[in-house]
Design an enzyme around this catalytic site. Structure first.
Site, PDB file in Angstrom:
ATOM      1  NE  ARG A  82      -3.684  -2.260   0.181  1.00 21.64           N
ATOM      2  CZ  ARG A  82      -3.292  -3.392  -0.381  1.00 21.64           C
ATOM      3  NH1 ARG A  82      -2.211  -3.441  -1.141  1.00 21.64           N
ATOM      4  NH2 ARG A  82      -3.998  -4.483  -0.223  1.00 21.64           N
ATOM      5  CB  SER A  92      -8.594  -1.071   4.839  1.00 17.01           C
ATOM      6  OG  SER A  92      -9.214  -2.237   4.368  1.00 17.01           O
ATOM      7  CD  GLU A 102      -5.177   0.328   2.981  1.00 16.27           C
ATOM      8  OE1 GLU A 102      -4.976  -0.726   3.623  1.00 16.27           O
ATOM      9  OE2 GLU A 102      -5.849   0.365   1.937  1.00 16.27           O
TER      10      GLU A 102
HETATM   11  C1  LIG Z   1     -15.453   0.913  -0.222  1.00 15.97           C
HETATM   12  C2  LIG Z   1     -13.967   1.031  -0.431  1.00 15.97           C
HETATM   13  C3  LIG Z   1     -13.208  -0.113  -0.673  1.00 15.97           C
HETATM   14  C4  LIG Z   1     -11.832  -0.035  -0.857  1.00 15.97           C
HETATM   15  N1  LIG Z   1     -11.130  -1.189  -1.091  1.00 15.97           N
HETATM   16  C5  LIG Z   1      -9.798  -1.114  -1.299  1.00 15.97           C
HETATM   17  C6  LIG Z   1      -9.028  -2.303  -1.567  1.00 15.97           C
HETATM   18  O1  LIG Z   1      -9.544  -3.410  -1.625  1.00 15.97           O
HETATM   19  N2  LIG Z   1      -7.697  -2.172  -1.757  1.00 15.97           N
HETATM   20  C7  LIG Z   1      -7.083  -0.966  -1.716  1.00 15.97           C
HETATM   21  O2  LIG Z   1      -5.866  -0.916  -1.918  1.00 15.97           O
HETATM   22  N3  LIG Z   1      -7.762   0.165  -1.461  1.00 15.97           N
HETATM   23  C8  LIG Z   1      -9.106   0.121  -1.257  1.00 15.97           C
HETATM   24  N4  LIG Z   1      -9.798   1.275  -1.000  1.00 15.97           N
HETATM   25  C9  LIG Z   1      -9.074   2.547  -0.862  1.00 15.97           C
HETATM   26  C10 LIG Z   1      -8.996   3.377  -2.159  1.00 15.97           C
HETATM   27  O3  LIG Z   1     -10.114   3.117  -2.965  1.00 15.97           O
HETATM   28  C11 LIG Z   1      -7.742   3.080  -2.955  1.00 15.97           C
HETATM   29  O4  LIG Z   1      -6.609   3.416  -2.210  1.00 15.97           O
HETATM   30  C12 LIG Z   1      -7.750   3.860  -4.289  1.00 15.97           C
HETATM   31  O5  LIG Z   1      -6.797   3.283  -5.140  1.00 15.97           O
HETATM   32  C13 LIG Z   1      -7.470   5.343  -4.117  1.00 15.97           C
HETATM   33  O6  LIG Z   1      -7.700   5.993  -5.355  1.00 15.97           O
HETATM   34  P1  LIG Z   1      -8.258   7.493  -5.419  1.00 15.97           P
HETATM   35  O7  LIG Z   1      -8.260   7.922  -6.831  1.00 15.97           O
HETATM   36  O8  LIG Z   1      -9.541   7.601  -4.702  1.00 15.97           O
HETATM   37  O9  LIG Z   1      -7.104   8.243  -4.619  1.00 15.97           O
HETATM   38  P2  LIG Z   1      -7.254   9.484  -3.620  1.00 15.97           P
HETATM   39  O10 LIG Z   1      -7.902   9.017  -2.362  1.00 15.97           O
HETATM   40  O11 LIG Z   1      -7.846  10.636  -4.323  1.00 15.97           O
HETATM   41  O12 LIG Z   1      -5.711   9.788  -3.329  1.00 15.97           O
HETATM   42  C14 LIG Z   1      -4.886   8.852  -2.665  1.00 15.97           C
HETATM   43  C15 LIG Z   1      -3.441   9.398  -2.652  1.00 15.97           C
HETATM   44  O13 LIG Z   1      -2.929   9.400  -3.977  1.00 15.97           O
HETATM   45  C16 LIG Z   1      -2.522  10.685  -4.372  1.00 15.97           C
HETATM   46  N5  LIG Z   1      -2.853  10.838  -5.804  1.00 15.97           N
HETATM   47  C17 LIG Z   1      -4.024  10.515  -6.413  1.00 15.97           C
HETATM   48  N6  LIG Z   1      -3.930  10.700  -7.735  1.00 15.97           N
HETATM   49  C18 LIG Z   1      -2.686  11.162  -7.977  1.00 15.97           C
HETATM   50  C19 LIG Z   1      -1.978  11.551  -9.163  1.00 15.97           C
HETATM   51  N7  LIG Z   1      -2.536  11.502 -10.371  1.00 15.97           N
HETATM   52  N8  LIG Z   1      -0.697  11.999  -9.031  1.00 15.97           N
HETATM   53  C20 LIG Z   1      -0.114  12.070  -7.816  1.00 15.97           C
HETATM   54  N9  LIG Z   1      -0.723  11.713  -6.663  1.00 15.97           N
HETATM   55  C21 LIG Z   1      -1.989  11.254  -6.746  1.00 15.97           C
HETATM   56  C22 LIG Z   1      -3.299  11.632  -3.499  1.00 15.97           C
HETATM   57  O14 LIG Z   1      -2.616  12.878  -3.360  1.00 15.97           O
HETATM   58  C23 LIG Z   1      -3.363  10.856  -2.199  1.00 15.97           C
HETATM   59  O15 LIG Z   1      -2.185  11.019  -1.456  1.00 15.97           O
HETATM   60  C24 LIG Z   1     -11.186   1.214  -0.805  1.00 15.97           C
HETATM   61  C25 LIG Z   1     -11.945   2.381  -0.579  1.00 15.97           C
HETATM   62  C26 LIG Z   1     -13.322   2.305  -0.400  1.00 15.97           C
HETATM   63  C27 LIG Z   1     -14.106   3.548  -0.163  1.00 15.97           C
END
Ligand SMILES: Cc1cc2nc3c(=O)[nH]c(=O)nc-3n(C[C@H](O)[C@H](O)[C@H](O)COP(=O)(O)OP(=O)(O)OC[C@H]3O[C@@H](n4cnc5c(N)ncnc54)[C@H](O)[C@@H]3O)c2cc1C
Length: 308
Positions: free
Chosen positions: A179, A228, A298
């Site tokens: 992660r 998580s 996380e």
């Molecule tokens: C119901 C639910 C289930 C989930 N299940 C999982 C799972 O099974 N496994 C898992 O790993 N995660 C899970 N997650 C967490 C989350 O969905 C993941 O971590 C996802 O990949 C985050 O993507 P995001 O676009 O929402 O990132 P954001 O939350 O918008 O950002 C996350 C981080 O990445 C950075 N970031 C985003 N885009 C960029 C970019 N283009 N350039 C530079 N930095 C960037 C942001 O600044 C931040 O620090 C879950 C979340 C929810 C709500």
């Protein structure tokens, strides 16, 4: 340091720039105070403009993808929040000797990429069925589940560094762990290439369905959350430890440790970041006292957490 040139932002981006924008509108938790500004960039030139305006104001840029892994402070974020627009949501497929290469824009919903890869009988992303957010956010979090993670299929990434230079970084230069993806500060990921391999369609569907069932069984649907909360410590499951110290269903204000899965905190309505934070602190402390195990978040804690 000059103040944020609000007028420059508004004249360059029009309705795609918003001042003092509440981030609760942009996070899956529906929690988060205001950012100094929120901007949607359509292309690389616009990213550069945001970088210039931020540099002049002495403000950092925070890239927000789907906002599904964030706990933003109630006081908000002293930054320009950059969201990549639809032109960064491309997906281009190319057959190559060893499989199919896909160029995916950082703003592409992870879900679309997973669905399309399965439709094409490709293996490598079945684990990600049900992970919300963008491909860029998935990369930054090295998102994973059920034994897979996005770094398994990355060939290279591209983006803009803090000096506004376009850069391509090959897999060998990238540092991934559980992660976690360590990239230089200020690097804005705009896209990446992934390599997926042809597989047995029935096996691919079975893997995807197993991931789907695993999620439906354990994850609290229905209330806003951020997935998580803690990483699984080596040899343990965070959810089991939090359950074992009796915190399932425990509430603080509008936030509750999910009664379905103790590693989820849900927003029952009107939860503040402080509510979530205090549940997190309680879980961390109780698990440490009882089991001597340290829980590491996380989710990313973002913004201004200063007291008072
Ligand atoms: C119901 C639910 C289930 C989930 N299940 C999982 C799972 O099974 N496994 C898992 O790993 N995660 C899970 N997650 C967490 C989350 O969905 C993941 O971590 C996802 O990949 C985050 O993507 P995001 O676009 O929402 O990132 P954001 O939350 O918008 O950002 C996350 C981080 O990445 C950075 N970031 C985003 N885009 C960029 C970019 N283009 N350039 C530079 N930095 C960037 C942001 O600044 C931040 O620090 C879950 C979340 C929810 C709500």
């Amino acid at each position: 340091v000059a103040a944020l040139d609000r007028q420059a932002l508004l004249s360059a981006f029009g309705p795609r720039a918003r001042l003092d924008e509440p981030l609760s509108r942009h996070t899956s938790f529906r929690i988060g105070g205001p950012a100094d500004a929120w901007v949607e960039a359509r292309d690389r030139d616009e990213i550069r403009i945001v970088q210039e305006i931020a540099a002049m104001a002495g403000l950092p840029i925070f890239v927000l993808g789907g906002g599904t892994n964030l706990l933003v402070s109630d006081r908000g974020v002293r930054a320009i929040v950059l969201h990549l627009g639809r032109s960064f949501a491309q997906m281009e497929w190319r057959q190559n000797g060893d499989g199919q290469h896909v160029r995916a824009g950082a703003a592409l919903p992870f879900k679309k990429l997973v669905t399309e890869s399965i439709y094409r009988d490709l293996t490598g992303l079945e684990f990600a069925e049900g992970i919300p957010g963008s491909v860029g956010g998935g990369l930054l979090m090295n998102a994973g589940a059920f034994g897979g993670e996005i770094s398994d299929v990355v060939v290279f990434i591209e983006g803009v560094d803090s000096g506004a230079r376009m850069r391509t970084l090959a897999r060998g230069e990238l540092q991934f762990s559980y992660r976690r993806f360590d990239v230089e500060p200020g690097f804005i990921v705009t896209g990446m290439e992934l390599l997926l391999r042809p597989g047995d369609p029935a096996a691919i569907i079975a893997k995807r369905d197993a991931a789907k069932r695993g999620r439906e069984k354990h994850q609290p649907l229905g209330y806003p959350n951020a997935g998580s909360i803690f990483k699984n410590p080596a040899g343990h499951f965070a959810g089991r430890l939090i359950d074992a110290v009796g915190l399932k269903g425990h509430r603080h204000g509008g936030a509750m440790v999910s009664s379905q899965h103790a590693n989820f905190i849900v927003n029952l309505g009107g939860a503040t970041a402080a509510d979530v934070r205090s549940l997190m602190e309680e879980a961390t402390q109780r698990v440490l006292e009882t089991y001597g195990v340290h829980l590491e978040p996380e989710i990313r804690l973002v913004g201004d957490w200063s007291a008072g």
